[in-house]
Design an enzyme around this catalytic site. Sequence first.
Site, PDB file in Angstrom:
ATOM      1  N   GLY A 194      34.040  25.347  21.634  1.00 31.19           N
ATOM      2  CA  GLY A 194      34.986  26.350  21.146  1.00 31.19           C
ATOM      3  C   GLY A 194      35.726  25.915  19.894  1.00 31.19           C
ATOM      4  N   SER A 195      35.942  26.823  18.964  1.00 34.27           N
ATOM      5  CA  SER A 195      36.520  26.438  17.687  1.00 34.27           C
ATOM      6  C   SER A 195      36.936  27.671  16.888  1.00 34.27           C
ATOM      7  CB  SER A 195      35.513  25.602  16.896  1.00 34.27           C
ATOM      8  OG  SER A 195      34.230  26.190  16.985  1.00 34.27           O
ATOM      9  N   ARG A 196      37.267  27.450  15.600  1.00 36.24           N
ATOM     10  CA  ARG A 196      37.756  28.526  14.750  1.00 36.24           C
ATOM     11  C   ARG A 196      37.392  28.237  13.302  1.00 36.24           C
ATOM     12  NH1 ARG A 196      44.090  29.129  14.625  1.00 36.24           N
ATOM     13  NH2 ARG A 196      44.078  28.732  12.402  1.00 36.24           N
TER      14      ARG A 196
END
Length: 217
Positions: free
Chosen positions: A185-187
């Site tokens: 998960g990340s951005r």
Amino acid sequence: MFHKEGAKTILLGVAFTAIVLLLSDRLIDIFWLKKALQISAFLILIIILQFFRNPKRKVLLNENQILAPVDGKVVVIEEVYEGEFFKEKRLQVSIFMSPINVHVTRYPMSGIIKFSKYHPGKFLVAWHPKASEENERTTIVVENNTFGAILYRQIAGALARRIVNYAEEGMQVVQGTDAGFIKFGSRVDLFLPLGTPISVVLNQKAIGGKTIIATKE
């Protein structure tokens, strides 16, 4: 098709599954327990394969458009102060990537890489307001004649433990091509010039290399 960054993990997943199948057949006589272990091993392998998938996408190159660099959900559209490179106000568009999204990063526009830097840091949840400044991240600036310089930032999340960035200063890059990978998960944050016409809205689903983030007439 799978991303090259997943080769080692996929091989380990295949080996783990094979070992579980072999040992469970030889060592476990309880039918339900044997099947439970085998099914669990297959599920883990499927999760690994889906995470590292790298779907081929035909990108329609357009110098008047900025494309989404990643798959995910648009979670931020606002004016902010960008203090690392521009040191002035910019229009930020952020895309949150869940563990089930494709995690390939793609160049949002064609141009020259003017800046590329890795920052070690924390692993706050990717939607935390301080994640852009305090988490492990990379900052990349691409410049062309249409939009000038834009910045995109790969940000690690609470689960992400490795960011891969292929951009190097001086490189000529092509919109929509492979720019790196973020594991788990990340951005990704985009920082655009003020006044750039934005083509997405909050909570919209973005597709890397396909969804138009901004258009310049």
